[in-house]
Design an enzyme around this catalytic site. Structure first.
Site, PDB file in Angstrom:
ATOM      1  N   GLY A 291       0.668  -1.102   0.159  1.00 28.03           N
ATOM      2  CA  GLY A 291      -0.093  -0.096  -0.036  1.00 28.03           C
ATOM      3  C   GLY A 291       0.756   1.411   0.154  1.00 28.03           C
ATOM      4  O   GLY A 291       1.936   1.126  -0.283  1.00 28.03           O
ATOM      5  N   GLU A 292       0.250   2.224   0.404  1.00 27.06           N
ATOM      6  CA  GLU A 292       1.002   3.602   0.670  1.00 27.06           C
ATOM      7  C   GLU A 292       1.465   4.150  -1.056  1.00 27.06           C
ATOM      8  O   GLU A 292       2.317   4.937  -0.845  1.00 27.06           O
ATOM      9  CB  GLU A 292       2.245   3.576   1.318  1.00 27.06           C
ATOM     10  N   GLY A 293       0.943   3.553  -2.085  1.00 23.02           N
ATOM     11  CA  GLY A 293       1.560   4.089  -3.422  1.00 23.02           C
ATOM     12  C   GLY A 293       2.842   3.345  -3.730  1.00 23.02           C
ATOM     13  O   GLY A 293       3.326   3.832  -4.764  1.00 23.02           O
TER      14      GLY A 293
END
Length: 400
Positions: free
Chosen positions: A367-369
């Site tokens: 996640g988190e880009g």
């Protein structure tokens, strides 16, 4: 040294052979040419370059999509990464009225943002090493035990934040109608602001929110009517291989309970209703950010499962969004393939070139880009190919 006349001859030949590039430039700036026509023109130009036709695979789709959106044979790469964060009522502990859907406690969301604010979290490191400006916006984190003042340099709170996060969607609506609208608007506003500050030409979206794989699976189930068993993966895992059958079984049970509570049919193909019933603040905000990017013809480098879910919802709201999408990473979550198929069907039904499959398949699930950040070199490479790679005629015309 080559004789002057030889240099001049070679240069003249190159100028003649650049006619393909000039013709493409004329097509791209022609206001009468729509996106599919511009995209096809770039693909034809790429076929004329000094390489076997189609041999750069998905890089050629990236190149054509970006050049067609920017209307330029020299597309620029000025990225920004915007992470939206929100907590989910379904992830709260059962003692707090939640379903305890995740392997991690809800408090972890806030700690991840603290790490991002200090520049030591995963997205912080990958954004730095790929030269991508990073911003994080809290649109719905649950209240922490102590108040932490965000720096407002990296992390900031939205004025339209869903206070305390969403509600448990097994017992009622996750958000009110006005909360959905304010999250979408917050996503548009924050995205537009960041684009303007940096003069960005591509946007990467990321997310933080314990429980948001459960929420994304619920959204896809609600919007498509697919069987819940075919959707669920482990999400954020406590083991290295990312597989936990007990967690998957729990998620399936939770989502089935949510579908029974809300009734699946009213939400099918109704994105705003689905967001209200089983959505997440950060997912709605990313959806808004994608819609704002579409308004500005700015491509999106799409991260994994949660951002793909937001992209699917944005495409259901506005089918033209499909033209923007560059999928960075294949998720380990099964539901991503269903979302990708929905997006492909929307593109096909509106005569828009179908986005290619995700570029990376490296079992990324952070996640988190982070998946999108890791794919940034591919975007830079695709723009360099269309701008700098010689045509076959140019190579054949070289004088030794």
């Amino acid at each position: 040294f080559l004789p002057a006349e030889s240099i001049m001859s070679s240069t003249d030949g190159n100028n003649n052979n650049r006619s393909e590039s000039c013709a493409l430039a004329a097509t791209l700036i022609d206001p009468e040419q729509n996106f599919p026509q511009r995209y096809d023109a770039v693909r034809s130009y790429l076929d004329s370059l000094a390489k076997p036709v189609g041999s750069l695979g998905s890089i050629e789709d990236y190149a054509a999509r970006i050049a067609a959106l920017q209307r330029s044979v020299n597309p620029k790469v000025t990225p920004v990464c915007l992470i939206f964060a929100g907590d989910h009522g379904v992830a709260k502990d059962k003692s707090e009225g939640g379903m305890n859907c995740s392997s991690y406690p809800q408090a972890v969301s806030r700690k991840v943002l603290e790490g991002l604010d200090h520049g030591i979290a995963g997205a912080s490191v990958l954004a730095r090493c790929n030269d991508v400006p990073l911003r994080v916006v809290d649109v719905g984190l649950a209240d922490g035990p102590t108040e932490y003042e965000w720096s407002k340099t990296v992390v900031r709170s939205s004025e339209s934040k869903v206070k305390g996060g969403t509600k448990n969607f097994c017992k009622g609506d996750a958000m009110s109608e006005s909360e959905v609208e304010q999250c979408i608007l917050a996503g548009r506003k924050e995205t537009g602001k960041f684009i303007d500050e940096v003069e960005a030409s591509i946007v990467l979206f990321g997310e933080v929110g314990i429980g948001n794989t459960t929420t994304s699976s619920a959204l896809i189930a609600a919007l498509t009517g697919v069987d819940v068993e075919s959707l669920c993966g482990t999400g954020a895992s406590t083991n290295r291989d990312g597989i936990n059958d007990e967690v998957i079984t729990k998620k399936i049970s939770i989502i089935k309970k949510a579908m029974q509570h809300h009734g699946a049919s009213p939400m099918k193909d109704a994105p705003l209703k689905a967001l209200k019933a089983v959505g997440g603040a950060e997912i709605a905000a990313i959806c808004g950010g994608i819609l704002e990017s579409s308004k500005r013809d700015i491509p999106i480098l799409v991260d994994g499962f949660i951002v793909t879910t937001a992209a699917m919802i944005a495409c259901q709201i506005d089918p033209s969004v499909t033209r923007l999408l560059l999928f960075a990473t294949q998720s380990t979550e099964k539901g991503q393939d269903i979302a990708l198929n929905v997006i492909s069907d929307i593109a096909l039904s509106h005569n828009i070139p179908v986005p290619v499959i995700p570029a990376l398949n490296m079992h990324l699930r952070m996640g988190e880009g982070t998946g999108a950040l890791l794919a940034m070199p591919l975007v830079r490479s695709s723009c360099a190919v269309v701008a700098e790679l010689a045509t076959l005629n140019e190579v054949l015309g070289l004088e030794m």
